[in-house]
Scaffold this motif. Sequence first.
Motif, short mmCIF file in Angstrom:
data_model
loop_
_atom_site.label_atom_id
_atom_site.label_comp_id
_atom_site.label_asym_id
_atom_site.label_seq_id
_atom_site.Cartn_x
_atom_site.Cartn_y
_atom_site.Cartn_z
N HIS A 24 0.86 -1.19 0.00
CA HIS A 24 0.00 0.00 0.00
C HIS A 24 0.90 1.24 0.00
N GLN A 26 0.89 5.33 -0.31
CA GLN A 26 0.04 6.53 -0.30
C GLN A 26 0.42 7.44 -1.45
N LYS A 32 -7.37 14.42 -0.98
CA LYS A 32 -7.72 13.01 -0.89
C LYS A 32 -8.29 12.49 -2.21
N TYR A 41 0.25 14.89 6.24
CA TYR A 41 0.50 14.15 7.49
C TYR A 41 0.79 15.13 8.62
N ASP A 139 -7.99 5.09 1.87
CA ASP A 139 -7.54 4.57 3.16
C ASP A 139 -8.65 4.72 4.19
N ARG A 158 -6.91 10.22 8.03
CA ARG A 158 -6.47 9.37 6.92
C ARG A 158 -7.65 8.87 6.09
N VAL A 161 -7.82 9.13 2.18
CA VAL A 161 -6.53 9.39 1.56
C VAL A 161 -6.30 8.36 0.44
N LEU A 163 -4.69 5.66 -1.86
CA LEU A 163 -3.66 4.62 -1.81
C LEU A 163 -3.57 3.93 -3.16
N CYS A 195 4.85 8.61 -4.59
CA CYS A 195 4.70 8.29 -3.16
C CYS A 195 6.01 8.66 -2.51
N SER A 203 3.26 5.94 4.99
CA SER A 203 3.03 6.21 3.56
C SER A 203 3.23 4.97 2.71
#
Length: 498
Positions: A24, A26, A32, A41, A139, A158, A161, A163, A195, A203
């Motif tokens: 995974h 981010q 988002k 973050y 997420d 989160r 968000v 992914l 990412c 992340s």
Amino acid sequence: MSEPRKVLQGETGDWEVVIGLEVHAQVSSKAKLFSGSSAEYGAGPNENVSLVDAAMPGMLPVINRFCVEQAVKTGLGLNAKINKWSRFDRKNYFYPDLPQGYQISQYKDPVVGEGEIEVELSDGETIIVGIERLHLEQDAGKSIHDLAPRESYVDLNRSGVALMEIVSKPHMRTAEEGAAYFSKLRTIVRYLGTCDGNMEQGSMRADVNVSVCRAGSYEKFMETGDFSHLGTRTETKNVNSIRYVRQAIDYEARRQIEVLEAGGEIDQETRLFDVKTGETRTMRSKEDAHDYRYFPDPDLLPLELDDAMIEEIKASLPELPDQKKHRFINDYGLSPYDAAVLAADREKAEYFEDVAKGRDGKLAANWVTTELFGVLNKEGLEISQSPVSAAQLNEMLGLIEDNTISGKIAKQVFEIMFEEGGNPGEIVEKRGLKQVTDTGAIEAAVDAVIAANPDQVAKVKDKPKTLGWFVGQVMKETGGKANPQAVNEILKAKLGVE
């Protein structure tokens, strides 16, 4: 036959380990996947939450085009097929930090299909690991259990968000291969800027799938594609470091072999990795796809991409690690290992190329990977924090190449640059570190050493290897500044050694 290093010995015979990773990552994006809330973050609890993220009634998701572009860019970096038609599904399950009661994901029709990447191992071997798919999903939030003795809290920052879930094929066979694949994937997404790969902030994390089977069974699986040749797999969730991926695979493979050899069966289950003990433990029985009751999300239209968009993204791709590695081998004459080490990090690669400008590539690589990386690791510094700039190291290599200083003096100069700063030319000038290339001065030092050591002179005729002793004495006599090549040639002539 299976390769010996890919076989684990048990008490009742040999076993093979089969590994696949679901990573995974981010998406690097300000907003988002389906709302305009910040994806940054570090905000306070529930500060980055819109009505869509909190699943308030009547709120509808709207796709973030940039996140889709980032997924396509990653797919291209994985040498994968980009699916021009894909769609979002609802994956239904209950959890307190999933306010909708479902996750918007992609099931049968992901945005990215099959691909493959090259993975370098520590012994210089390269393996190819297949990519099954990459899909976009949102997420969940985060449950916090340690703020109060009787209550749990939920932080939805989160929630929503974006992914990318990157699913590998079961092509990895050892813990080293699994860890190296995870590391290479991280390198690729960081190069692409899709990412940030910051595992401490969550992340990037891996679900590690491990199974074991009797030696020879994997070969049958590869021939037939029939998973019945492989054992039952377990999935260890949310492993967030390369070292922990390796440890989780090692522990889980051994545990499964012990269970099977004792006459037990492996349960298809989800497990957690305990970083303190290096062990995995049961979390829950593993759900199958039908348990999630997937169906197309009625609030979202299918995702349709056109050729122009894909070509535009393709044109924007940077030079990727594998391309850079092969260029370093061809242009600078580096070994595959050194080239892979330097290409593994974009900043390090750029630093090396600045050092190597107009210089011998192998010499530059040796100074960067051995001397510089060695002292940076020791001091816990990143390449961006290096007290020695690429331009300074480049200048110092120039002094070595034109025989102003020797390799030995260069180490002294490098140490001064690292600890005190300053440019190499000035350091050499101020401290009188120039190499003595005047043959007259070197001859005088050689004559003095020969005159003072008649016994050694007698020995060198029978044992030419003792010439090294003379070289050391002459270097001592000249304060380490004599040109070693000139010293060797003059000594050989004067002592009559071939």
